[in-house]
Design a protein around this motif. Sequence first.
Motif, PDB file in Angstrom:
ATOM      1  N   VAL A 258       0.905  -1.291  -0.058  1.00  0.00           N
ATOM      2  CA  VAL A 258       0.053  -0.048  -0.061  1.00  0.00           C
ATOM      3  C   VAL A 258       1.074   1.206   0.128  1.00  0.00           C
ATOM      4  N   GLY A 259       1.810   1.218   0.785  1.00  0.00           N
ATOM      5  CA  GLY A 259       2.776   2.495   0.928  1.00  0.00           C
ATOM      6  C   GLY A 259       3.403   2.562  -0.530  1.00  0.00           C
ATOM      7  N   THR A 260       3.730   1.689  -1.293  1.00  0.00           N
ATOM      8  CA  THR A 260       4.666   1.825  -2.554  1.00  0.00           C
ATOM      9  C   THR A 260       3.466   2.225  -3.430  1.00  0.00           C
ATOM     10  N   PHE A 261       2.240   1.840  -3.435  1.00  0.00           N
ATOM     11  CA  PHE A 261       1.115   2.228  -4.306  1.00  0.00           C
ATOM     12  C   PHE A 261       1.117   3.546  -4.174  1.00  0.00           C
ATOM     13  N   LEU A 262       0.880   3.980  -2.969  1.00  0.00           N
ATOM     14  CA  LEU A 262       0.571   5.447  -2.572  1.00  0.00           C
ATOM     15  C   LEU A 262       1.694   6.360  -3.118  1.00  0.00           C
ATOM     16  N   PHE A 263       3.067   5.914  -2.887  1.00  0.00           N
ATOM     17  CA  PHE A 263       4.295   6.716  -3.415  1.00  0.00           C
ATOM     18  C   PHE A 263       4.284   6.893  -4.843  1.00  0.00           C
ATOM     19  N   ASP A 264       3.756   5.856  -5.772  1.00  0.00           N
ATOM     20  CA  ASP A 264       3.935   6.051  -7.112  1.00  0.00           C
ATOM     21  C   ASP A 264       2.810   6.750  -7.304  1.00  0.00           C
ATOM     22  N   ILE A 265       1.681   6.788  -6.817  1.00  0.00           N
ATOM     23  CA  ILE A 265       0.575   7.989  -7.006  1.00  0.00           C
ATOM     24  C   ILE A 265       0.973   9.266  -6.714  1.00  0.00           C
ATOM     25  N   LEU A 266       1.497   9.556  -5.725  1.00  0.00           N
ATOM     26  CA  LEU A 266       1.859  10.767  -5.267  1.00  0.00           C
ATOM     27  C   LEU A 266       2.998  11.451  -5.637  1.00  0.00           C
ATOM     28  N   PHE A 267       4.245  10.717  -5.897  1.00  0.00           N
ATOM     29  CA  PHE A 267       5.255  11.286  -6.339  1.00  0.00           C
ATOM     30  C   PHE A 267       5.762  10.680  -7.727  1.00  0.00           C
ATOM     31  N   MET A 268       5.084   9.809  -8.198  1.00  0.00           N
ATOM     32  CA  MET A 268       5.649   9.157  -9.654  1.00  0.00           C
ATOM     33  C   MET A 268       4.804   9.478 -10.731  1.00  0.00           C
ATOM     34  N   GLY A 269       3.647  10.089 -10.546  1.00  0.00           N
ATOM     35  CA  GLY A 269       2.718  10.432 -11.468  1.00  0.00           C
ATOM     36  C   GLY A 269       2.145   9.224 -11.872  1.00  0.00           C
ATOM     37  N   LYS A 270       2.138   8.060 -11.074  1.00  0.00           N
ATOM     38  CA  LYS A 270       1.278   6.900 -11.551  1.00  0.00           C
ATOM     39  C   LYS A 270      -0.614   7.259 -11.613  1.00  0.00           C
ATOM     40  N   SER A 271      -1.044   6.835 -12.630  1.00  0.00           N
ATOM     41  CA  SER A 271      -2.479   7.155 -12.732  1.00  0.00           C
ATOM     42  C   SER A 271      -3.296   6.229 -11.867  1.00  0.00           C
ATOM     43  N   VAL A 272      -4.264   6.701 -11.298  1.00  0.00           N
ATOM     44  CA  VAL A 272      -5.210   5.971 -10.728  1.00  0.00           C
ATOM     45  C   VAL A 272      -6.648   5.403 -11.517  1.00  0.00           C
ATOM     46  N   ASN A 273      -6.808   4.084 -11.286  1.00  0.00           N
ATOM     47  CA  ASN A 273      -8.025   3.576 -11.932  1.00  0.00           C
ATOM     48  C   ASN A 273      -8.829   2.700 -10.877  1.00  0.00           C
ATOM     49  N   ILE A 274     -10.012   2.761 -11.396  1.00  0.00           N
ATOM     50  CA  ILE A 274     -11.015   2.166 -10.482  1.00  0.00           C
ATOM     51  C   ILE A 274     -10.448   0.445 -10.056  1.00  0.00           C
ATOM     52  N   ILE A 275     -10.037   0.047 -10.818  1.00  0.00           N
ATOM     53  CA  ILE A 275      -9.386  -1.431 -10.634  1.00  0.00           C
ATOM     54  C   ILE A 275      -8.094  -1.444  -9.469  1.00  0.00           C
ATOM     55  N   SER A 276      -7.455  -0.542  -9.636  1.00  0.00           N
ATOM     56  CA  SER A 276      -6.265  -0.555  -8.590  1.00  0.00           C
ATOM     57  C   SER A 276      -6.831  -0.043  -7.246  1.00  0.00           C
ATOM     58  N   ILE A 277      -7.836   0.756  -7.243  1.00  0.00           N
ATOM     59  CA  ILE A 277      -8.468   1.169  -5.944  1.00  0.00           C
ATOM     60  C   ILE A 277      -9.103   0.077  -5.343  1.00  0.00           C
ATOM     61  N   ILE A 278      -9.962  -0.770  -6.106  1.00  0.00           N
ATOM     62  CA  ILE A 278     -10.657  -1.716  -5.652  1.00  0.00           C
ATOM     63  C   ILE A 278      -9.510  -2.984  -5.233  1.00  0.00           C
ATOM     64  N   ALA A 279      -8.340  -3.141  -5.639  1.00  0.00           N
ATOM     65  CA  ALA A 279      -7.513  -4.044  -5.388  1.00  0.00           C
ATOM     66  C   ALA A 279      -6.935  -4.058  -4.039  1.00  0.00           C
ATOM     67  N   ILE A 280      -6.579  -2.417  -3.803  1.00  0.00           N
ATOM     68  CA  ILE A 280      -5.991  -1.984  -2.522  1.00  0.00           C
ATOM     69  C   ILE A 280      -7.030  -2.132  -1.336  1.00  0.00           C
ATOM     70  N   ILE A 281      -8.429  -1.795  -1.632  1.00  0.00           N
ATOM     71  CA  ILE A 281      -9.223  -2.045  -0.867  1.00  0.00           C
ATOM     72  C   ILE A 281      -9.712  -3.362  -0.270  1.00  0.00           C
ATOM     73  N   VAL A 282      -9.541  -4.175  -1.402  1.00  0.00           N
ATOM     74  CA  VAL A 282      -9.672  -5.736  -1.036  1.00  0.00           C
ATOM     75  C   VAL A 282      -8.491  -6.255  -0.074  1.00  0.00           C
ATOM     76  N   ILE A 283      -7.339  -5.811  -0.385  1.00  0.00           N
ATOM     77  CA  ILE A 283      -6.109  -5.933   0.548  1.00  0.00           C
ATOM     78  C   ILE A 283      -6.147  -5.599   1.913  1.00  0.00           C
ATOM     79  N   ILE A 284      -6.897  -4.441   1.910  1.00  0.00           N
ATOM     80  CA  ILE A 284      -6.892  -3.905   3.210  1.00  0.00           C
ATOM     81  C   ILE A 284      -7.973  -4.734   3.798  1.00  0.00           C
ATOM     82  N   ILE A 285      -9.027  -4.904   3.475  1.00  0.00           N
ATOM     83  CA  ILE A 285     -10.325  -5.638   3.957  1.00  0.00           C
ATOM     84  C   ILE A 285      -9.707  -6.950   4.506  1.00  0.00           C
TER      85      ILE A 285
END
Length: 102
Positions: A65-92
């Motif tokens: 999750v930390g690496t995912f957030l870093f990529d979004i916040l600092f590396m300009g990775k685009s966010v899509n619904i699939i990646s958000i759902i995947a992270i939510i499923v991991i956290i749950i």
Amino acid sequence: MAWLYIFIASVLEVGWAIGLKLSTTLPHWLGTAVLIVGSFIFLILAANKMKPSYAYVFFVVFGTVGTFLFDILFMGKSVNIISIIAIIVIIIGVVRLKQIGE
């Protein structure tokens, strides 16, 4: 104390994941190696205070999750619904694992 060790190990894991991606010189690679060793030292310390399987799962999830957030916040990775759902499923999944283990 185990949770502090997991947190430190996970932060170091994010650091070395970034290092693997961005390192181009020997000093950068040496710094990445130090982060790898440090993350596993703290993972071992956490595993000595809680179930090792839980320590490893939380270490991997927090690092992911930390690496995912870093990529979004600092590396300009685009966010899509699939990646958000995947992270939510991991956290749950991690929350459920913790609840089952208690």
